[in-house]
Every structure is written in structure tokens, then in C-alpha cells.
Design a protein around this motif. Sequence first.
Motif, PDB file in Angstrom:
ATOM      1  N   MET A  83       0.820  -1.230  -0.123  1.00 47.40           N
ATOM      2  CA  MET A  83      -0.124  -0.084   0.135  1.00 47.40           C
ATOM      3  C   MET A  83       0.967   1.297   0.280  1.00 47.40           C
ATOM      4  SD  MET A  83      -2.983   0.793   2.758  1.00 47.40           S
ATOM      5  CE  MET A  83      -4.021   2.020   2.775  1.00 47.40           C
ATOM      6  N   ASN A  84       0.662   2.222  -0.913  1.00 51.44           N
ATOM      7  CA  ASN A  84       1.407   3.242  -0.941  1.00 51.44           C
ATOM      8  C   ASN A  84       1.155   4.483  -0.045  1.00 51.44           C
ATOM      9  OD1 ASN A  84       2.783   1.862  -3.066  1.00 51.44           O
ATOM     10  ND2 ASN A  84       1.605   2.611  -4.739  1.00 51.44           N
ATOM     11  N   THR A  85       0.001   4.511   0.145  1.00 54.66           N
ATOM     12  CA  THR A  85      -0.260   5.660   1.015  1.00 54.66           C
ATOM     13  C   THR A  85      -0.790   5.139   2.264  1.00 54.66           C
ATOM     14  OG1 THR A  85      -2.779   5.530   0.292  1.00 54.66           O
ATOM     15  CG2 THR A  85      -1.430   6.886  -0.930  1.00 54.66           C
ATOM     16  N   ASN A  86      -0.678   6.275   3.525  1.00 54.67           N
ATOM     17  CA  ASN A  86      -1.284   5.746   4.874  1.00 54.67           C
ATOM     18  C   ASN A  86      -2.768   5.378   5.011  1.00 54.67           C
ATOM     19  OD1 ASN A  86       1.421   6.335   5.450  1.00 54.67           O
ATOM     20  ND2 ASN A  86       0.786   8.204   6.405  1.00 54.67           N
ATOM     21  N   PRO A  87      -3.183   4.432   5.688  1.00 53.16           N
ATOM     22  CA  PRO A  87      -4.554   4.106   5.903  1.00 53.16           C
ATOM     23  C   PRO A  87      -5.453   5.506   6.819  1.00 53.16           C
ATOM     24  CG  PRO A  87      -3.278   2.708   7.254  1.00 53.16           C
ATOM     25  CD  PRO A  87      -2.326   3.572   6.434  1.00 53.16           C
ATOM     26  N   ASP A  88      -6.393   5.530   6.475  1.00 56.66           N
ATOM     27  CA  ASP A  88      -7.283   6.552   7.266  1.00 56.66           C
ATOM     28  C   ASP A  88      -7.120   6.121   8.531  1.00 56.66           C
ATOM     29  OD1 ASP A  88      -9.036   4.786   6.895  1.00 56.66           O
ATOM     30  OD2 ASP A  88     -10.461   5.989   6.574  1.00 56.66           O
ATOM     31  N   GLU A  89      -7.593   7.129   9.544  1.00 58.62           N
ATOM     32  CA  GLU A  89      -7.992   6.917  10.922  1.00 58.62           C
ATOM     33  C   GLU A  89      -8.809   5.598  11.400  1.00 58.62           C
ATOM     34  OE1 GLU A  89      -8.396  10.145  13.359  1.00 58.62           O
ATOM     35  OE2 GLU A  89      -6.672  11.441  12.569  1.00 58.62           O
ATOM     36  N   ALA A  90      -9.823   5.673  10.559  1.00 59.94           N
ATOM     37  CA  ALA A  90     -10.894   4.594  10.978  1.00 59.94           C
ATOM     38  C   ALA A  90     -10.216   3.237  10.686  1.00 59.94           C
ATOM     39  CB  ALA A  90     -12.170   4.979   9.972  1.00 59.94           C
ATOM     40  N   THR A  91      -9.670   3.065   9.485  1.00 61.24           N
ATOM     41  CA  THR A  91      -9.022   2.010   9.036  1.00 61.24           C
ATOM     42  C   THR A  91      -7.902   1.732   9.855  1.00 61.24           C
ATOM     43  OG1 THR A  91      -9.533   2.467   6.666  1.00 61.24           O
ATOM     44  CG2 THR A  91      -8.061   0.889   6.965  1.00 61.24           C
ATOM     45  N   LEU A 125      -9.454  -0.037  13.148  1.00 62.83           N
ATOM     46  CA  LEU A 125     -10.165  -1.338  12.822  1.00 62.83           C
ATOM     47  C   LEU A 125      -8.692  -2.233  12.681  1.00 62.83           C
ATOM     48  CD1 LEU A 125     -12.621  -0.640  10.463  1.00 62.83           C
ATOM     49  CD2 LEU A 125     -13.136  -1.361  12.760  1.00 62.83           C
ATOM     50  N   TRP A 126      -7.668  -1.893  12.245  1.00 64.67           N
ATOM     51  CA  TRP A 126      -6.610  -2.758  12.199  1.00 64.67           C
ATOM     52  C   TRP A 126      -5.957  -3.183  13.595  1.00 64.67           C
ATOM     53  CZ3 TRP A 126      -1.436  -1.445  12.938  1.00 64.67           C
ATOM     54  CH2 TRP A 126      -0.177  -2.434  12.618  1.00 64.67           C
ATOM     55  N   LEU A 127      -5.924  -1.910  14.504  1.00 63.98           N
ATOM     56  CA  LEU A 127      -5.241  -2.134  15.642  1.00 63.98           C
ATOM     57  C   LEU A 127      -6.238  -3.184  16.685  1.00 63.98           C
ATOM     58  CD1 LEU A 127      -4.168   1.442  16.544  1.00 63.98           C
ATOM     59  CD2 LEU A 127      -2.773  -0.341  16.310  1.00 63.98           C
ATOM     60  N   ASP A 128      -7.609  -3.236  16.342  1.00 64.23           N
ATOM     61  CA  ASP A 128      -8.420  -4.037  17.244  1.00 64.23           C
ATOM     62  C   ASP A 128      -8.409  -5.323  16.421  1.00 64.23           C
ATOM     63  OD1 ASP A 128      -9.041  -2.097  19.154  1.00 64.23           O
ATOM     64  OD2 ASP A 128     -10.763  -1.199  18.165  1.00 64.23           O
ATOM     65  N   ASP A 129      -7.630  -5.628  15.365  1.00 65.78           N
ATOM     66  CA  ASP A 129      -7.837  -6.988  14.631  1.00 65.78           C
ATOM     67  C   ASP A 129      -9.062  -7.271  14.139  1.00 65.78           C
ATOM     68  OD1 ASP A 129      -5.101  -7.625  15.011  1.00 65.78           O
ATOM     69  OD2 ASP A 129      -5.477  -8.387  16.905  1.00 65.78           O
ATOM     70  N   ALA A 143      -4.769  -7.115   4.245  1.00 62.07           N
ATOM     71  CA  ALA A 143      -3.618  -7.278   3.366  1.00 62.07           C
ATOM     72  C   ALA A 143      -2.874  -5.945   2.973  1.00 62.07           C
ATOM     73  CB  ALA A 143      -3.879  -8.040   2.216  1.00 62.07           C
ATOM     74  N   ALA A 144      -3.789  -4.879   2.547  1.00 62.62           N
ATOM     75  CA  ALA A 144      -3.077  -3.527   2.308  1.00 62.62           C
ATOM     76  C   ALA A 144      -2.520  -3.204   3.418  1.00 62.62           C
ATOM     77  CB  ALA A 144      -4.217  -2.713   1.784  1.00 62.62           C
ATOM     78  N   VAL A 145      -3.167  -2.870   4.596  1.00 55.01           N
ATOM     79  CA  VAL A 145      -2.672  -2.327   5.858  1.00 55.01           C
ATOM     80  C   VAL A 145      -1.526  -2.911   6.304  1.00 55.01           C
ATOM     81  CG1 VAL A 145      -3.305  -1.522   8.241  1.00 55.01           C
ATOM     82  CG2 VAL A 145      -5.047  -1.378   6.427  1.00 55.01           C
ATOM     83  N   GLU A 146      -1.623  -4.400   6.408  1.00 51.60           N
ATOM     84  CA  GLU A 146      -0.281  -5.171   6.904  1.00 51.60           C
ATOM     85  C   GLU A 146       0.740  -4.858   5.902  1.00 51.60           C
ATOM     86  OE1 GLU A 146       0.181  -7.573   9.246  1.00 51.60           O
ATOM     87  OE2 GLU A 146      -1.719  -7.358  10.017  1.00 51.60           O
ATOM     88  N   SER A 147       0.737  -4.599   4.585  1.00 51.04           N
ATOM     89  CA  SER A 147       1.782  -4.508   3.684  1.00 51.04           C
ATOM     90  C   SER A 147       2.379  -3.013   4.081  1.00 51.04           C
ATOM     91  CB  SER A 147       1.534  -4.580   2.441  1.00 51.04           C
ATOM     92  OG  SER A 147       0.603  -3.628   2.019  1.00 51.04           O
ATOM     93  N   TRP A 148       1.279  -2.048   4.397  1.00 57.37           N
ATOM     94  CA  TRP A 148       2.152  -0.802   4.769  1.00 57.37           C
ATOM     95  C   TRP A 148       2.717  -0.842   6.202  1.00 57.37           C
ATOM     96  CZ3 TRP A 148       0.054   2.021   9.145  1.00 57.37           C
ATOM     97  CH2 TRP A 148       0.565   3.258   9.429  1.00 57.37           C
ATOM     98  N   ALA A 149       2.191  -1.580   7.351  1.00 55.10           N
ATOM     99  CA  ALA A 149       2.407  -1.547   8.679  1.00 55.10           C
ATOM    100  C   ALA A 149       3.707  -2.243   8.653  1.00 55.10           C
ATOM    101  CB  ALA A 149       1.449  -2.304   9.580  1.00 55.10           C
ATOM    102  N   ALA A 160       4.328  -2.137  17.047  1.00 56.03           N
ATOM    103  CA  ALA A 160       4.421  -2.038  18.521  1.00 56.03           C
ATOM    104  C   ALA A 160       3.140  -1.717  19.181  1.00 56.03           C
ATOM    105  CB  ALA A 160       5.279  -1.239  19.027  1.00 56.03           C
ATOM    106  N   ALA A 161       2.453  -0.761  18.450  1.00 57.46           N
ATOM    107  CA  ALA A 161       0.972  -0.333  19.408  1.00 57.46           C
ATOM    108  C   ALA A 161       0.015  -1.429  19.101  1.00 57.46           C
ATOM    109  CB  ALA A 161       0.502   0.886  18.529  1.00 57.46           C
ATOM    110  N   ARG A 162       0.103  -2.248  17.860  1.00 61.10           N
ATOM    111  CA  ARG A 162      -0.965  -3.296  17.776  1.00 61.10           C
ATOM    112  C   ARG A 162      -0.660  -4.413  18.789  1.00 61.10           C
ATOM    113  NH1 ARG A 162      -1.898  -6.919  12.445  1.00 61.10           N
ATOM    114  NH2 ARG A 162       0.015  -7.474  12.760  1.00 61.10           N
ATOM    115  N   GLU A 163       0.610  -4.642  19.004  1.00 60.66           N
ATOM    116  CA  GLU A 163       1.057  -5.913  19.899  1.00 60.66           C
ATOM    117  C   GLU A 163       0.629  -5.338  21.497  1.00 60.66           C
ATOM    118  OE1 GLU A 163       1.913  -8.739  19.482  1.00 60.66           O
ATOM    119  OE2 GLU A 163       1.889  -8.543  17.378  1.00 60.66           O
ATOM    120  N   GLU A 164       0.709  -3.958  21.843  1.00 59.70           N
ATOM    121  CA  GLU A 164       0.343  -3.539  23.065  1.00 59.70           C
ATOM    122  C   GLU A 164      -1.057  -3.709  23.378  1.00 59.70           C
ATOM    123  OE1 GLU A 164       0.664   0.599  25.721  1.00 59.70           O
ATOM    124  OE2 GLU A 164       2.367   0.221  24.113  1.00 59.70           O
TER     125      GLU A 164
END
Length: 199
Positions: free
Chosen positions: A1-9, A12-16, A24-30, A38-42
Motif C-alpha cells: 500500500m503506497n499511502t497511509n490508511p485513514d484513522e478509521a481503518t 480497525l486494524w489495531l483492534d484486529d 492485506a493492504a494495511v499489513e503491507s504498509w505496517a 508495537a502499538a498493535r502488540e500492546e
Amino acid sequence: MNTNPDEATLALWLDDELTGEQLAAVESWAITQPDQMAAREEVRKWRTMMASAIPAAEEPPYPDFFNSRVLQAIRDSAPKTEPVRKRPFSWNSWLMPLAACAGMVFAFWIGKKSSTAVNYDVAGAPKAIPVEPVVYTPEKGVDAEWFASARASATVIVLNGVAAIPDSTDFSETVYVPMDREIDSTAGGVVNPGTDTGR
């Protein structure tokens, strides 16, 4: 993913809670963002700790007592309404409007009787009451007098106590002077059909 995801997306990614292509797009960016990983693991560790400390569902103690107290609180907070009672027939309900109507008719009748007779002229319009004219001046110290000039065929107003108007003042823009072409040439003579002149 070339651009940063928006705050809502990203939330949702942080909460799995993402699935499919979005995940897949957010994982490739993250992968390139170690602070986000680290924030997602916390968040995952915090969720695990909360799940072990607090049961998923717990019945309140004495559920019948709890529910009855809730219902009683609802009943107590509801506005109290009294039943609508029909009022017996009252003369006041009819007497007041009738008295008001009779008063209006009486006042109209008195007004018609007490009005003074109005003189009418030949055209049917009421005659004006002759009144002595009064010249009003809004400034203190200014006296105004008026008189009718038969020679000028006009009413002349003389103001005493007003500064003189300089001779250099130009009134040409504020004074209407009729031109020869604006004067009605037929006013003094009779127009004969077929002729150009009226005299």
C-alpha cells in the motif's frame, strides 16, 4: 500500500477487525512502520489481560431484586398525570364571549352615533377643515414667516436667523427649469386638424 490508511481503518486494524484485501493492504504498509506494529502488540496484550481479569458475562446478584429496583426507578421518574375530568356546564364558558361580543357591538353603535357630520363637496369627497398654516423650524433661534405673493403667484417663506447662502452656490442641478421644448404649445391655441400650427 503506497499511502497511509485513514484513522478509521487504522483503528480497525489495531483492534484486529480488518479482513480480506483491506487487512492485506494495511499489513503491507505496517511492515514498514515499527511504531504501529508495537502499538498493535500492546493493544493485543491489554485485551488478553482484560479478558483474563473480567469474565465475559456475569449475572448480577439477586437479579429479581435488581430488575424490580430498575422498574421502580422508572416508575418514580415518569411524570405524574392526573386523569382528565370533565367540567360540568358553566355559564362562565358562554357568558364571557357573549359579553365581549355585546360590548363590541355597543361600542360600535356609540361610535356611529357620536361621529360628527362631515360636509361633502360636489365631487363627493369630504371637505377639508380650514386650518391656519404653521411653519415649523427644527432649529432654535430661527424665526420663520410666510406670506402669499400675488405678483409671484407663490408662497414666500422668510427665515430669520439662518446663515446666508453664498452667491457662489450653484443650484442648477437641484432646480427644475422647463425648456421651451417641454412647454405645451397647444395650451394657448386651438389645433385645427390638418395644420401644423395651433395659432
